[in-house]
Scaffold this motif. Structure first.
Motif, mmCIF file in Angstrom:
data_model
loop_
_atom_site.group_PDB
_atom_site.id
_atom_site.type_symbol
_atom_site.label_atom_id
_atom_site.label_comp_id
_atom_site.label_asym_id
_atom_site.label_seq_id
_atom_site.Cartn_x
_atom_site.Cartn_y
_atom_site.Cartn_z
ATOM 1 N N TYR A 22 -37.806 -21.813 28.362
ATOM 2 C CA TYR A 22 -37.872 -21.802 26.908
ATOM 3 C C TYR A 22 -36.552 -21.317 26.312
ATOM 4 O O TYR A 22 -35.713 -20.736 26.995
ATOM 5 C CB TYR A 22 -39.003 -20.882 26.429
ATOM 6 C CG TYR A 22 -40.345 -21.222 27.014
ATOM 7 C CD1 TYR A 22 -41.170 -22.175 26.418
ATOM 8 C CD2 TYR A 22 -40.809 -20.583 28.173
ATOM 9 C CE1 TYR A 22 -42.412 -22.485 26.951
ATOM 10 C CE2 TYR A 22 -42.051 -20.882 28.704
ATOM 11 C CZ TYR A 22 -42.848 -21.838 28.091
ATOM 12 O OH TYR A 22 -44.079 -22.143 28.624
ATOM 13 N N LYS A 23 -36.405 -21.541 25.017
ATOM 14 C CA LYS A 23 -35.293 -20.950 24.296
ATOM 15 C C LYS A 23 -35.591 -19.464 24.098
ATOM 16 O O LYS A 23 -36.723 -19.087 23.796
ATOM 17 C CB LYS A 23 -35.116 -21.632 22.940
ATOM 18 C CG LYS A 23 -34.644 -23.085 23.021
ATOM 19 C CD LYS A 23 -34.443 -23.660 21.626
ATOM 20 C CE LYS A 23 -33.942 -25.097 21.702
ATOM 21 N NZ LYS A 23 -33.771 -25.696 20.345
ATOM 22 N N THR A 24 -34.580 -18.654 24.232
ATOM 23 C CA THR A 24 -34.802 -17.208 24.153
ATOM 24 C C THR A 24 -35.354 -16.800 22.794
ATOM 25 O O THR A 24 -36.200 -15.907 22.702
ATOM 26 C CB THR A 24 -33.504 -16.435 24.433
ATOM 27 O OG1 THR A 24 -32.483 -16.879 23.531
ATOM 28 C CG2 THR A 24 -33.042 -16.654 25.866
ATOM 29 N N ILE A 25 -34.909 -17.438 21.722
ATOM 30 C CA ILE A 25 -35.370 -17.054 20.388
ATOM 31 C C ILE A 25 -36.871 -17.274 20.249
ATOM 32 O O ILE A 25 -37.569 -16.514 19.570
ATOM 33 C CB ILE A 25 -34.584 -17.814 19.291
ATOM 34 C CG1 ILE A 25 -34.943 -17.254 17.905
ATOM 35 C CG2 ILE A 25 -34.846 -19.304 19.379
ATOM 36 C CD1 ILE A 25 -34.625 -15.802 17.714
ATOM 37 N N ASP A 26 -37.392 -18.329 20.891
ATOM 38 C CA ASP A 26 -38.832 -18.586 20.829
ATOM 39 C C ASP A 26 -39.611 -17.483 21.543
ATOM 40 O O ASP A 26 -40.652 -17.023 21.054
ATOM 41 C CB ASP A 26 -39.158 -19.942 21.455
ATOM 42 C CG ASP A 26 -38.582 -21.101 20.661
ATOM 43 O OD1 ASP A 26 -38.394 -20.936 19.435
ATOM 44 O OD2 ASP A 26 -38.314 -22.162 21.261
ATOM 45 N N ILE A 27 -39.122 -17.064 22.707
ATOM 46 C CA ILE A 27 -39.783 -15.981 23.450
ATOM 47 C C ILE A 27 -39.695 -14.676 22.667
ATOM 48 O O ILE A 27 -40.669 -13.918 22.590
ATOM 49 C CB ILE A 27 -39.143 -15.821 24.842
ATOM 50 C CG1 ILE A 27 -39.313 -17.100 25.666
ATOM 51 C CG2 ILE A 27 -39.763 -14.635 25.575
ATOM 52 C CD1 ILE A 27 -38.650 -17.059 27.015
ATOM 53 N N PHE A 76 -30.316 -14.178 29.701
ATOM 54 C CA PHE A 76 -30.285 -15.506 29.104
ATOM 55 C C PHE A 76 -29.782 -15.464 27.660
ATOM 56 O O PHE A 76 -29.164 -16.437 27.194
ATOM 57 C CB PHE A 76 -31.672 -16.162 29.174
ATOM 58 C CG PHE A 76 -31.983 -16.745 30.521
ATOM 59 C CD1 PHE A 76 -31.349 -17.901 30.952
ATOM 60 C CD2 PHE A 76 -32.893 -16.132 31.369
ATOM 61 C CE1 PHE A 76 -31.611 -18.444 32.202
ATOM 62 C CE2 PHE A 76 -33.168 -16.675 32.625
ATOM 63 C CZ PHE A 76 -32.529 -17.831 33.040
ATOM 64 N N CYS A 77 -30.020 -14.372 26.948
ATOM 65 C CA CYS A 77 -29.447 -14.229 25.600
ATOM 66 C C CYS A 77 -27.920 -14.210 25.678
ATOM 67 O O CYS A 77 -27.233 -14.889 24.890
ATOM 68 C CB CYS A 77 -29.954 -12.947 24.942
ATOM 69 S SG CYS A 77 -31.637 -13.028 24.306
ATOM 70 N N ARG A 78 -27.394 -13.446 26.624
ATOM 71 C CA ARG A 78 -25.937 -13.395 26.810
ATOM 72 C C ARG A 78 -25.399 -14.746 27.238
ATOM 73 O O ARG A 78 -24.326 -15.182 26.792
ATOM 74 C CB ARG A 78 -25.578 -12.328 27.855
ATOM 75 C CG ARG A 78 -25.846 -10.901 27.437
ATOM 76 C CD ARG A 78 -24.894 -10.447 26.339
ATOM 77 N NE ARG A 78 -23.519 -10.488 26.778
ATOM 78 C CZ ARG A 78 -22.861 -9.464 27.319
ATOM 79 N NH1 ARG A 78 -23.491 -8.315 27.496
ATOM 80 N NH2 ARG A 78 -21.598 -9.577 27.660
ATOM 81 N N LYS A 79 -26.128 -15.441 28.099
ATOM 82 C CA LYS A 79 -25.693 -16.737 28.591
ATOM 83 C C LYS A 79 -25.656 -17.766 27.462
ATOM 84 O O LYS A 79 -24.670 -18.524 27.322
ATOM 85 C CB LYS A 79 -26.626 -17.214 29.705
ATOM 86 C CG LYS A 79 -26.194 -18.517 30.366
ATOM 87 C CD LYS A 79 -27.143 -18.881 31.505
ATOM 88 C CE LYS A 79 -26.717 -20.198 32.160
ATOM 89 N NZ LYS A 79 -27.644 -20.565 33.275
ATOM 90 N N GLU A 80 -26.705 -17.818 26.646
ATOM 91 C CA GLU A 80 -26.739 -18.754 25.520
ATOM 92 C C GLU A 80 -25.639 -18.443 24.520
ATOM 93 O O GLU A 80 -25.009 -19.350 23.976
ATOM 94 C CB GLU A 80 -28.106 -18.696 24.831
ATOM 95 C CG GLU A 80 -29.225 -19.321 25.646
ATOM 96 C CD GLU A 80 -30.559 -19.259 24.919
ATOM 97 O OE1 GLU A 80 -30.575 -18.839 23.734
ATOM 98 O OE2 GLU A 80 -31.578 -19.633 25.524
#
Length: 311
Positions: A22-27, A297-301
């Motif tokens: 999933y996209k991190t913002i959705d989680i 994953f936030c840092r990666k995105e």
């Protein structure tokens, strides 16, 4: 050792695969909304005496400290995204938790973001308010005063292992595990291996500790020996100075999230990491790898987005 490696492997792999779907913002939005619901349930439980722990709010969790540590990133996220109603709902439960860890978390919400050269003025301005909050809690909350006094008076026990008879259980657990870690590091500077703190506590060094008599009577002298009551204490005990410097390096690298406003949730998770180091030394509780991989994953995105803008 084997149980720790298997647990870390299973939980870590599960959350890596889950979050990568999933996209991190959705989680983040779902997680934050769930924290709001759990906080509301906490108010209901608190005022109707349901799932009650010594007059403290803990919602659907077993203890207030665990509740606090799980919802703190959501509280920070709502504060920084200016959703003040949700922030107030969760922040109020942190106060009602009557948890020392919760009060530390409340302070870190405002303190940590201002620990930069650019914001040193804000930090200085906040110090009187933090001091007043500590003064109020110390004088108005008997359990908080008791823990502060006992912890202060027991610091020398880290060297001697001999406790006063009036020492409360929370202070005993904290100080006794620090004593065990100190003794373990003295004999094993590079640590005694993952999962070994419990063995060193119960089989090697507990005989050198003199617990209060009421704790011996209740057979609680080895409470929290499995997790050392603190992740930092456990890592230091089991991995020695290698673990000590690894923690410092990891937290330094993680703190760079405060240089980017886009990484608001990562900043909240950083506060969770700090609280985790203070308390609860389990390597794979339900939320730990959820936050680790969400942070990653936030840092990666963010890195991918930054590279795209530069191009």
């Amino acid at each position: 050792m084997l149980s720790q490696i298997i647990g870390i492997g299973i939980v870590g792999t599960y959350y890596y695969n889950f979050i990568s779907l999933y996209k991190t913002i959705d989680i983040i939005k779902v997680y934050a909304k769930m924290c709001t619901y759990v906080a509301l349930i906490g108010y209901v439980f608190f005022y109707f005496g349901i799932n009650y722990v010594d007059g403290r709010l803990n919602s659907i969790f077993k203890e207030p400290a665990h509740y606090v540590i799980v919802v703190i990133p959501a509280c920070y996220y709502y504060l920084k995204t200016k959703k003040y109603l949700n922030f107030t709902i969760i922040f109020g439960t942190l106060l009602l938790s009557n948890s020392s860890l919760g009060y530390i978390g409340c302070g870190l919400l405002f303190l940590v973001p201002n620990l930069t050269l650019k914001r040193i003025g804000y930090f200085v301005a906040l110090m009187p308010f933090i001091g007043l909050a500590f003064y109020f809690a110390y004088n108005e909350l008997p359990f908080f005063k008791m823990r502060v006094d006992d912890t202060y008076n027991s610091l020398n026990v880290v060297n001697t292992g001999k406790f006063e008879e009036h020492t409360n259980l929370s202070s005993y657990v904290l100080i006794s595990n620090l004593y065990i870690a100190k003794r373990n590091i003295t004999e094993h500077p590079l640590g005694s291996g993952i999962g070994s703190h419990h063995y060193m506590h119960t089989q090697r060094y507990l005989k050198e500790v003199r617990p209060p008599e009421y704790i011996r009577d209740q057979q609680k002298q080895d409470d929290n020996s499995f997790d050392a009551n603190s992740l930092f204490t456990r890592i230091f005990s089991e991995f020695g100075f290698i673990g000590f410097f690894l923690v410092l390096y990891t937290m330094f690298m993680a703190s760079k999230c405060y240089s980017h406003e886009e990484l608001l949730f990562s900043q909240g998770v950083f506060i969770y990491f700090l609280l985790k180091l203070f308390r609860d030394g389990h390597y794979f509780p339900p939320e730990f790898f959820f936050f680790i991989w969400l942070f990653y994953f936030c840092r990666k995105e963010f890195a991918l987005t930054s590279d795209a803008h530069e191009k």
